[in-house]
Each structure stands twice: as C-alpha cells, then as structure tokens.
Write an enzyme that holds these catalytic residues in place. Sequence first.
Site, mmCIF file in Angstrom:
data_model
loop_
_atom_site.group_PDB
_atom_site.id
_atom_site.type_symbol
_atom_site.label_atom_id
_atom_site.label_comp_id
_atom_site.label_asym_id
_atom_site.label_seq_id
_atom_site.Cartn_x
_atom_site.Cartn_y
_atom_site.Cartn_z
ATOM 1 N N HIS A 28 -24.688 63.036 -4.599
ATOM 2 C CA HIS A 28 -25.746 63.164 -3.585
ATOM 3 C C HIS A 28 -26.659 64.363 -3.865
ATOM 4 C CE1 HIS A 28 -27.899 63.049 0.092
ATOM 5 N NE2 HIS A 28 -27.048 63.671 0.886
ATOM 6 N N CYS A 74 -31.979 64.952 3.554
ATOM 7 C CA CYS A 74 -31.280 64.031 2.630
ATOM 8 C C CYS A 74 -32.039 62.721 2.436
ATOM 9 C CB CYS A 74 -29.881 63.749 3.133
ATOM 10 S SG CYS A 74 -28.923 65.248 3.354
#
Length: 398
Positions: A346, A97
Amino acid sequence: MVLLNPITRGPEVKSRVAVVGVGQTKFGVHKGQALSELAAEASFSAMADARVDHSDIGFVSVGVASGSLSGQLSPAASILDAIGLVGVPCQRSEAACATGSAAIYAAYSHISSGLADTAIVIGAEIMTQVGTSSATDYLAQMTDSRWEYSLGITFPGMFALMASAHMKEFGTTEEDLALVSCKNHRNALKNEDAQFHKTVSVEDVLGSPPVAPPLKLLDCSPLSDGAAAVILASEEKARTYTDTPVWVRAIGAASSGNLLSERKHLSSIPSIRLAAMRAFQQSGLSSRDMDFAEVHDCFTIAEIIAYEELGFAERGKGAKLLRDGATEIGGDIPVNASGGLKAKGHPLGATGVGMVVELTRQLRSEVEKSRQIKDAKVGLAQNMGLTGQYSYVSIYSR
Ligand code: COA
C-alpha cells in the site's frame, strides 16, 4: 453526513475514455531510491505498453499523498523532469490513501471533457525510508489536527474502533478478519509485483503481535514504496494505440465528514456506498454485473465493510460472504486477486493507480494463470482515503 443529492451527474462526457497502457514497479522496500525514480520506472513501462510517444501526452496527473514521507514536498516537478515531460500541463492530486484515484479522476475529467486527448497518470509513494514510528506519525497527521491527531489516534487505532463496532453489531470475529489476510496473502503469491510472497494461516494472523486490538500485525497493510502509471486516451486516440482498449465505464466519487467520532455508525462507511451508487448509475450496471473487484483492504475489517457497501453482501453479512468462499478467485465475486493492499502492498499514492493496472491486466487476460479471473469482462475498483472521507468507486470493462 448530509446527502442533499445522493446521485450527482457524471462529468459532461464529450468522449469515452480508455486505458491504453499500464506500468508498475514492484511494491515493497526500495532502499535508497528517490520517488521520482520509482515514478519514472512505472511511467516508462506504461508508455512502452501503450506505445505512446512523449509528444502525444497532453496532461500529466501526479498522485503522491505525502511529501513528508519522501522528503519531497512538491513532487510533481521532479517527476516531470524524470520522465522528460517538462512543458506539459501537470497537476498533483492528494486524497490520502485515495490519492491515486483522485489523480485518475483528474485525468479522466480532462479527457472526457475534451481538454486533452492523451494523459499519463502517475501514482507514487516512498514510505519505508523514515522508519515505522515517523511514518505512523506522518500518516496520523492526515487525521483532524485539532480533534484527532493531537489526542493521539492513529490509522490502526481508527480501524480497530471500526472492527470492534462491526464485531459487536454483527458478530464478526477475529477469525473472520484473519480470513481476509489469508486470502489476500495467498493471492499475492503469484503476483510478482506484490510486497509479500508468503502464505499465512488463521493461526499465524491470530498469533501475530497486537497493533491496535483487535487488529494485529497481519490484519494491517504494510508500509510500502512503489509506483504505478496508466495512460488514458480519448476514444478516437485510443483506436490509434491499441486494439484492446479497456474502457473507463464510470468513476463515482464521494466524500464524508472529517471526524470519526461524529459518524452515526462506526461499522459502515457510507461514502463507499454513495460512490458506488454514482458509479452504477453512470454505467447502467449493478454490483451483480461485476466479474471481480479490487477493494481497499488497508486493514482486514475494511474489506469486509467494502463488500457490504458495494452491494456484494447485505449489511452485516460481509464476513459470511468471505466464509462462503465467494470472494476467492473462482468464487462468485473474486476480490483482491492481486493480493490487495494487505499483501500486494500500500504505497499510498500508487495504490489507486495500481488497482487500475491490475484491472486492466485482468481484463486483457495478461496475469499469471492461477490468479487470472476467467472470462473477466467488467471489474470494479474501490479506493478510499482516511476512513472514507474520500471515496472512489470506478468500473472498467473490455
Ligand atoms: N503485514 C505482514 N508483514 C509485515 C507487515 C504487515 N503489515 N508489516 C511488517 N511486516 C513484516 C516485515 O516484512 C518484517 O518481516 P521480516 O522480519 O521477515 O523481515 C516484520 O514484519 C517486521 O517488520 P517491521 O517493519 O519491523 O514492522 P513494524 O512493526 O515496524 O510495522 C506495522 C508493522 C503494522 C505497524 C506497519 O506495517 C504499519 O504501520 N502498517 C499500517 C500502515 C498504514 O496505516 N497505512 C495507511 C492505512 S489507512
């Protein structure tokens, strides 16, 4: 975690580095679009913003976290084609991430060391085209294959363990977690690039379906498609593109051991603290000097832990900072004015680059009035991969 040298030197800086252009697609569901198409949309918008010519770009830095999610295992070549930069040196970074920040770090290192004058960083991800169960599985494959993935743990499960530990140690409540979601959904309302434009109440969060107790649907960031791009330039070059450069003051990077089960505490993420120490040391600034921050709220508990690791609150006092309203727009240290990962979305590879898009627009006073941070001069971005195995804390200023 072994901390042999808590402060590492920053990269050997031959030139200061500036952000001279930014671009971003809307984050959300982009049915039928290819990764390279999203990447091109963000890239062309950043190039137009910087008014750079293709021939100026000396390095292309691509951040895509997962080839499996988009079915494009080596994505940089297709992105190069789509943006018309074939022939230019190109490298793909991956840090789960934190992939976007890793790509920025690669370009920053190139420019600050004199290897290139101008670079484009493109972060992109497609996550919604394979369905939730396959996406969850591909994400879980980023955990340790032998001791974590094979035993069935997923990211919501890992952050649920961290939330439970924080609640047990410090008395943080499910209502506190819900407040993160409420704040970030409220902020996203006025961000046209955000995935969600819907306010949620504490009751909505508490009543949303359980995902991994104590985390519920509205404690989780969503699966998102999207891309973001920034143009970085050396100080000399930056002056030729713009009168309003945004300076990269520091990039602190850190890592930690892979297994969550080997952490001393589940309620903290020491690599964030280490990356922050490095960024503060490189810039000569401290947490008190920050006017605002974008932090990695992949799950609501992560934002509360980030407050503590970044020095905005003492350890165990993150929820109080939130309850006191200090992290609201207009508070002492506004956090996630963009809506954060929770509500802006995201798309893994785009997330860290998107944080810099937001910081740049805030520092240039270009965002919608109701979420513009007043007199913003210095901002911080905190982006992590996995449960903090990769951490980046960077500081930008006017
Ligand atoms: N927050 C708010 N709303 C969400 C949401 C989220 N995280 N995820 C989905 N929704 C909404 C959808 O927009 C949809 O709304 P609609 O009915 O009005 O259209 C509804 O909830 C159902 O969406 P769906 O896609 O069917 O949800 P899901 O149950 O398949 O997926 C999660 C929900 C939480 C499992 C998924 O968002 C997820 O896996 N999130 C975590 C991603 C992750 O781990 N990232 C890496 C972090 S380290």
